[in-house]
Scaffold this active site. Structure first.
Site, PDB file in Angstrom:
ATOM      1  N   LYS A   1      -1.396  25.074  -8.481  1.00  0.00           N
ATOM      2  CA  LYS A   1      -2.316  25.323  -9.591  1.00  0.00           C
ATOM      3  C   LYS A   1      -2.802  26.771  -9.634  1.00  0.00           C
ATOM      4  O   LYS A   1      -3.691  27.100 -10.428  1.00  0.00           O
ATOM      5  CB  LYS A   1      -3.499  24.356  -9.511  1.00  0.00           C
ATOM      6  CG  LYS A   1      -3.100  22.899  -9.746  1.00  0.00           C
ATOM      7  CD  LYS A   1      -4.299  21.980  -9.704  1.00  0.00           C
ATOM      8  CE  LYS A   1      -3.913  20.559 -10.087  1.00  0.00           C
ATOM      9  NZ  LYS A   1      -2.999  19.923  -9.141  1.00  0.00           N
TER      10      LYS A   1
ATOM     11  N   ARG B   1      -5.559   7.532  -4.646  1.00  0.00           N
ATOM     12  CA  ARG B   1      -5.159   7.758  -6.035  1.00  0.00           C
ATOM     13  C   ARG B   1      -4.454   6.516  -6.569  1.00  0.00           C
ATOM     14  O   ARG B   1      -3.810   5.786  -5.808  1.00  0.00           O
ATOM     15  CB  ARG B   1      -4.199   8.963  -6.138  1.00  0.00           C
ATOM     16  CG  ARG B   1      -4.774  10.283  -5.649  1.00  0.00           C
ATOM     17  CD  ARG B   1      -5.834  10.861  -6.563  1.00  0.00           C
ATOM     18  NE  ARG B   1      -5.294  11.145  -7.887  1.00  0.00           N
ATOM     19  CZ  ARG B   1      -4.592  12.258  -8.176  1.00  0.00           C
ATOM     20  NH1 ARG B   1      -4.344  13.154  -7.239  1.00  0.00           N
ATOM     21  NH2 ARG B   1      -4.168  12.466  -9.400  1.00  0.00           N
TER      22      ARG B   1
ATOM     23  N   PRO C   1      -3.506  18.252 -14.756  1.00  0.00           N
ATOM     24  CA  PRO C   1      -2.166  18.758 -15.018  1.00  0.00           C
ATOM     25  C   PRO C   1      -1.448  19.077 -13.715  1.00  0.00           C
ATOM     26  O   PRO C   1      -2.071  19.482 -12.733  1.00  0.00           O
ATOM     27  CB  PRO C   1      -2.414  20.013 -15.856  1.00  0.00           C
ATOM     28  CG  PRO C   1      -3.826  20.398 -15.572  1.00  0.00           C
ATOM     29  CD  PRO C   1      -4.550  19.118 -15.297  1.00  0.00           C
ATOM     30  N   GLU C   2      -0.145  18.872 -13.708  1.00  0.00           N
ATOM     31  CA  GLU C   2       0.657  19.107 -12.512  1.00  0.00           C
ATOM     32  C   GLU C   2       1.578  20.301 -12.736  1.00  0.00           C
ATOM     33  O   GLU C   2       1.481  20.992 -13.746  1.00  0.00           O
ATOM     34  CB  GLU C   2       1.397  17.821 -12.145  1.00  0.00           C
ATOM     35  CG  GLU C   2       0.399  16.686 -11.899  1.00  0.00           C
ATOM     36  CD  GLU C   2       1.016  15.342 -11.544  1.00  0.00           C
ATOM     37  OE1 GLU C   2       2.166  15.311 -11.064  1.00  0.00           O
ATOM     38  OE2 GLU C   2       0.335  14.310 -11.734  1.00  0.00           O
TER      39      GLU C   2
END
EC number: 3.2.2.-
Length: 263
Positions: free
Chosen positions: A53, A253, A2-3
């Site tokens: 985060k 990525r 999740p961002e």
């Protein structure tokens, strides 16, 4: 993973559950936090801030609970007194007369004074959060042009939390598609109009993802409720130029882009 938009929505749910109501119970698994249990009774959660985060739960008495979910931590909202069955290890419980918020599995948890928050090593490393609504396009443009960041390729820069906290892979590729830039470009190479467009997109796209929560869309990732233009769409046609979206690897990525209109 999740961002920023998904983490901010999670914080919103926690705030909706207990913000402003007196705590009737506080429990911590870690011995170093247990002296705060009785101290927090009667205090209120004033707000929950996000920095990338990390969550910062601010209490009316002036203390702040710092927590970083890392890979495994997860928050849950339950009714007061409820003890849900879980294979996860409970770390934190904060309860009001109505609801409780529970943190499972996280290991990076601290209670901080305001001064300790200001000097916390992680918080000093990360940049301003894209979901901080006081952050302006002008400030983002200044960061892009700073000596520290102006010569960095966007493929890596947009994943670096020291640049802007809250960005991640789906936001990286969607932002660069929006402004028609390759991941190998650098801020030092851009025209002023390109810099303006990128600085705007670096805030507008994460905030669009955050504000469009609740709109049903199958084309989503970890609750990112807005339609992707390139993320996970390799082999499809680009809606802007008709080219074929490609997938490669940049900065370790998956990277999605349209060679036809991203230069």
């Amino acid at each position: 993973m999740p961002e920023g938009p998904e983490i901010r929505r999670a914080a919103d749910k926690l705030e909706a559950a207990i913000k402003g109501e007196p705590l009737t119970d506080a429990w911590f698994a870690f011995p170093q936090l247990q002296p705060y249990q009785s101290l927090l009774i009667g205090q209120r959660v004033t707000h929950i801030a996000t920095r990338g985060k990390a969550l910062l739960t601010h209490f009316s008495g002036g203390l702040t609970l710092y927590s970083h979910n890392q890979l495994y931590g997860v928050w849950r909202v339950v009714d007061a007194g409820e003890q849900p069955a879980s294979n996860r290890v409970l770390r934190v419980r904060l309860q009001t007369a109505r609801k409780a918020i529970l943190l499972y599995s996280a290991s990076d948890i601290e209670m901080l004074t305001a001064e300790q928050v200001a000097h916390h090593p992680f918080l000093l490393r990360v940049g301003p959060d894209v979901l901080d609504m006081t952050l302006t396009v002008e400030e983002v443009k200044a960061r892009l042009l700073s000596a520290k960041f102006r010569h960095r390729q966007f493929s890596g820069l947009l994943l670096d939390q020291a640049f802007l906290a809250g960005l991640g892979n789906y936001l990286r590729v969607e932002i660069l598609w929006q402004v028609g830039l390759s991941g190998k470009r650098k801020a030092a190479e851009l025209s002023d109009s390109q810099l303006d467009a990128l600085a705007h997109a670096l805030l507008a796209i994460p905030r669009l993802s955050y504000h469009t929560r609740g709109q049903a869309d199958d084309n989503k990732h970890h609750g990112a409720l807005f339609r992707f233009k390139v993320f996970h769409r390799d082999g499809e046609r680009c809606e802007r130029c008709g080219g074929v979206i490609e997938k490669t690897t940049l900065s370790s990525r998956p990277f999605y882009w349209c060679p036809g209109c991203q230069h």
